[in-house]
Design a protein around this motif. Structure first.
Motif, PDB file in Angstrom:
ATOM      1  N   PRO A  98      23.977 -19.199  12.497  1.00 16.31           N
ATOM      2  CA  PRO A  98      24.984 -18.947  12.820  1.00 16.31           C
ATOM      3  C   PRO A  98      25.279 -17.481  12.335  1.00 16.31           C
ATOM      4  O   PRO A  98      25.293 -17.490  11.244  1.00 16.31           O
ATOM      5  CB  PRO A  98      26.347 -20.446  12.544  1.00 16.31           C
ATOM      6  CG  PRO A  98      25.831 -21.421  11.974  1.00 16.31           C
ATOM      7  CD  PRO A  98      24.317 -20.898  12.557  1.00 16.31           C
ATOM      8  N   SER A  99      26.053 -16.853  12.204  1.00 18.62           N
ATOM      9  CA  SER A  99      26.635 -15.347  11.867  1.00 18.62           C
ATOM     10  C   SER A  99      27.496 -16.038  10.403  1.00 18.62           C
ATOM     11  O   SER A  99      27.973 -16.252  10.794  1.00 18.62           O
ATOM     12  CB  SER A  99      26.819 -13.977  11.941  1.00 18.62           C
ATOM     13  OG  SER A  99      27.692 -14.981  13.239  1.00 18.62           O
ATOM     14  N   ARG A 121      22.531 -18.947   7.087  1.00 20.04           N
ATOM     15  CA  ARG A 121      23.682 -17.376   7.791  1.00 20.04           C
ATOM     16  C   ARG A 121      23.400 -16.368   7.296  1.00 20.04           C
ATOM     17  O   ARG A 121      23.100 -16.196   6.205  1.00 20.04           O
ATOM     18  CB  ARG A 121      25.290 -18.063   8.044  1.00 20.04           C
ATOM     19  CG  ARG A 121      25.582 -19.792   8.314  1.00 20.04           C
ATOM     20  CD  ARG A 121      26.693 -20.011   8.781  1.00 20.04           C
ATOM     21  NE  ARG A 121      27.483 -19.164   9.441  1.00 20.04           N
ATOM     22  CZ  ARG A 121      28.958 -19.408   9.544  1.00 20.04           C
ATOM     23  NH1 ARG A 121      29.629 -21.014   9.494  1.00 20.04           N
ATOM     24  NH2 ARG A 121      29.285 -18.896   9.860  1.00 20.04           N
ATOM     25  N   TRP A 169      23.638 -18.771  18.896  1.00 20.74           N
ATOM     26  CA  TRP A 169      24.541 -19.328  18.586  1.00 20.74           C
ATOM     27  C   TRP A 169      25.301 -17.636  19.120  1.00 20.74           C
ATOM     28  O   TRP A 169      26.338 -17.907  18.084  1.00 20.74           O
ATOM     29  CB  TRP A 169      23.802 -19.239  16.992  1.00 20.74           C
ATOM     30  CG  TRP A 169      23.675 -20.125  16.502  1.00 20.74           C
ATOM     31  CD1 TRP A 169      22.040 -19.889  15.949  1.00 20.74           C
ATOM     32  CD2 TRP A 169      23.942 -21.106  15.814  1.00 20.74           C
ATOM     33  NE1 TRP A 169      21.044 -21.135  15.747  1.00 20.74           N
ATOM     34  CE2 TRP A 169      22.304 -22.027  15.232  1.00 20.74           C
ATOM     35  CE3 TRP A 169      25.092 -21.711  15.588  1.00 20.74           C
ATOM     36  CZ2 TRP A 169      22.610 -23.407  14.786  1.00 20.74           C
ATOM     37  CZ3 TRP A 169      24.953 -22.958  15.592  1.00 20.74           C
ATOM     38  CH2 TRP A 169      23.864 -23.889  14.946  1.00 20.74           C
ATOM     39  N   ASN A 171      24.779 -15.253  18.228  1.00 22.37           N
ATOM     40  CA  ASN A 171      24.972 -13.889  17.597  1.00 22.37           C
ATOM     41  C   ASN A 171      25.052 -12.342  18.203  1.00 22.37           C
ATOM     42  O   ASN A 171      23.937 -11.956  18.776  1.00 22.37           O
ATOM     43  CB  ASN A 171      24.130 -13.890  16.275  1.00 22.37           C
ATOM     44  CG  ASN A 171      24.615 -15.619  15.200  1.00 22.37           C
ATOM     45  OD1 ASN A 171      25.723 -15.989  15.088  1.00 22.37           O
ATOM     46  ND2 ASN A 171      23.196 -15.927  15.099  1.00 22.37           N
TER      47      ASN A 171
END
Length: 585
Positions: A98-99, A121, A169, A171
């Motif tokens: 995930p970012s 991340r 995710w 993103n």
């Protein structure tokens, strides 16, 4: 291009004039792998290199993205680095974790970063060149403008209907920036380097000063004509400058290590991938700390216009189906008010004249700066022997020439340029005169009379870059109803369409904002205020605590072939190559 690649030269320079193992025009289909054989990697000096292609093992393959405009003078290490930069690398990085999430500003103007405790991340940032937007606009057809193509890219990279709609995710990119803002900074820095300012004299480097924004040209000079390196401008390219600005300011303002900031650049040229891998464009250059032996790139990955279509397709999207209107999603503020205003200006970048060309306008801005400093002067233009050579002379109000410059595009013309810059060679005979490029008719000085030369590897400039969608690409033929085998006329018409999109006019709102900005800044040169740019750069240096020259300037080095010479051991080379591959990814 004339240079071609060979497996025999994989251990060092891939030299011009050798048999190509992967033809540029038609690629053979890959045969099914034979599981009974193992792929063998031949290192420098290891026995069996000559017979590897005949003993059943397939020869090493170099992708077309490695066929650089620098006449193929890449090393095997550079080939690996360039090959890793692709749309697949973008998707793999987006899907790795995930970012990071930027929250703020709060009542005190402070920002915080959520997710720093998770090492997987990253913060995703992208920058896009105007040549890419123009190329995609022309490919989209239906009168699509560069601005509309920019909106489509924003939707793809950061919108909910783009890359964020898929992947593990979901993103996307927190910011999508226009490299025109860093281009304006590079123009001012370049003019200051050539002409000087009230506070600093011009650069003491030998004249003429040659542009440095074209990586194909820089690579060619470093590896084939090192005598021109003292002439090349020390100012970073717009891609490199915005990469350094993002990594330095975000890491200082948000407390994020540079390795956790992932910067994607979208460029018209495959050579930009090689530029991103330069050791001079890593964090070790601006931190001054080289004790680790490896650095974090200011630009982590570069993809081209063609690869944007592949990126969208990999997520099940058709880029040309994206809406051409401005996304309504609110933008996350940049964690510095002055830099936020600089990176996301209220007006689009100003390109007032087609005389500036489609390669950033380095030469044009310098000519306009000379005219601004000499009221009443004018610019005379003389066409050269072909369309890619032009000479410019600034004539004072008294009729005297006060500044001379030129534009050389394409390697055919560049070869003539570097030949004229070659220093004289002393005669070995007692009392003999120097010979070579120094021989001139009596009374005429040797060398060029130019003070500045804009050099670009691609004929026609950056809108004709190697990574652009071409007139004969299947997607272009299908969408725009072009002939399957377009000739020179169709190619010329296609490039004209891309150039037209590049110079597409701003809307009335943009014109009003531009006029208001110019009225508030009396020192405007071709739509750019040097004092505003210098003030912004000073703020950048103040935020980071780093000297501005270390942030904005770079260096070049002669690269010498080691064919036939003693080399480092195989183990040392593998360790070095592995270290370079790991830095920044």
């Amino acid at each position: 291009m004339s240079a071609i690649l060979s497996a025999d030269d994989l251990n060092d320079f891939i030299s011009p004039g050798v048999a190509c193992i992967k033809p540029v025009e038609t690629l053979p289909s890959t045969p099914p792998p034979d599981t009974s054989l193992e792929t063998e990697v031949i290192l420098d000096g290891q026995p069996g290199a000559a017979s590897s292609a005949t003993n059943g093992n397939a020869p090493a393959q170099i992708s077309l993205t490695d066929c650089l405009a620098c006449s193929g003078c890449v090393t095997s290490a550079e080939a690996v680095l360039v090959g890793l930069q692709s749309h697949s690398e973008v998707l793999n990085t987006l899907d790795f974790g995930p970012s990071l999430r930027i929250v703020g500003p709060d009542d005190k103007g402070q920002f915080r970063v959520d997710g720093l405790e998770d090492e997987s991340r990253k913060l995703f940032v992208a920058s896009v060149s105007p040549q890419v937007r123009a190329n995609l606009a022309a490919a989209a057809g239906r009168g699509t403008t560069e601005k509309e193509a920019g909106y489509m890219l924003q939707r793809l990279l950061s919108g909910p209907e783009g890359l964020a709609a898929g992947g593990k995710w979901n993103n996307g990119f927190t910011w999508v920036l226009d490299t025109n803002v860093s281009r304006e900074a590079c123009l001012v820095l370049g003019a200051d380097e050539v002409l000087g300012t009230d506070e600093a004299p011009p650069s003491s480097d030998p004249k003429p000063t040659l542009t440095s924004s074209c990586p194909g040209w820089v690579c060619y000079a470093e590896k084939t004509h090192p005598h021109v390196l003292p002439h090349i401008s020390k100012v970073k390219s717009p891609q490199a400058l915005i990469g350094t600005l993002l990594k330095t300011t975000l890491s200082r303002n948000l407390g994020i290590p540079p390795s956790r900031i992932w910067h994607l650049a979208i460029m018209p040229c495959f050579d930009k991938k090689l530029e991103a891998s330069r050791e001079e464009l890593m964090d070790t250059a601006w931190t001054g700390d080289k004790s680790t032996g490896r650095g974090i790139r200011d630009v982590d990955c570069v993809i081209t216009s063609k690869e944007i279509l592949m990126l969208a397709e990999s997520r099940g999207l058709n880029f040309f189906d994206l809406a051409r209107t401005k996304p309504m999603v609110s933008r996350t503020p940049y964690p510095d008010v002055q830099l936020d205003r600089f990176l996301f200006p209220p007006r689009p970048a100003h390109r007032s004249s087609q005389d500036a060309g489609t390669s950033g306008g380095n030469l044009y801005f310098i000519l306009q700066s000379v005219v601004a400093r000499n009221p009443g002067s004018k610019i005379n233009i003389a066409r050269g022997r072909n369309a890619d050579v032009t000479e410019y002379t600034v004539i004072s109000s008294a009729g005297e020439p006060i500044f001379k410059a030129a534009r050389f595009y394409g390697f055919r013309n560049i070869q003539n340029l570097v030949r004229r810059l070659k220093p004289p060679r002393p005669s070995r005979m007692p009392g003999g005169k120097p010979f070579g490029s120094a021989r001139r008719p009596a009374g005429k000085p040797s060398g060029l009379e130019y003070a500045y030369v804009e050099v670009m590897a691609c004929p026609g400039g950056c809108t004709n870059g190697g990574g652009q969608i071409k007139v004969d690409d299947p997607i272009n033929i299908e969408r725009n109803g072009l002939a399957e085998k377009p000739g020179p006329l169709e190619q010329k018409q296609w490039l004209a369409e891309v150039d037209e999109a590049y110079f597409s006019e701003e809307d009335s709102e943009g014109d009003a904002i531009t006029s208001a900005c110019e009225a508030s800044r009396p020192d405007v040169v071709d739509g750019i205020s040097p004092s505003y740019i210098r003030g912004t750069l000073t703020q950048w240096s103040r935020i980071t605590g780093i000297d501005l020259k270390r942030l904005t300037l770079t260096s070049y080095r002669e690269v010498i072939s080691d064919v036939g010479k003693d080399k480092t051991t195989d183990t040392e080379r593998v360790v070095q190559l592995a270290g370079k591959i790991g830095g920044g990814w």
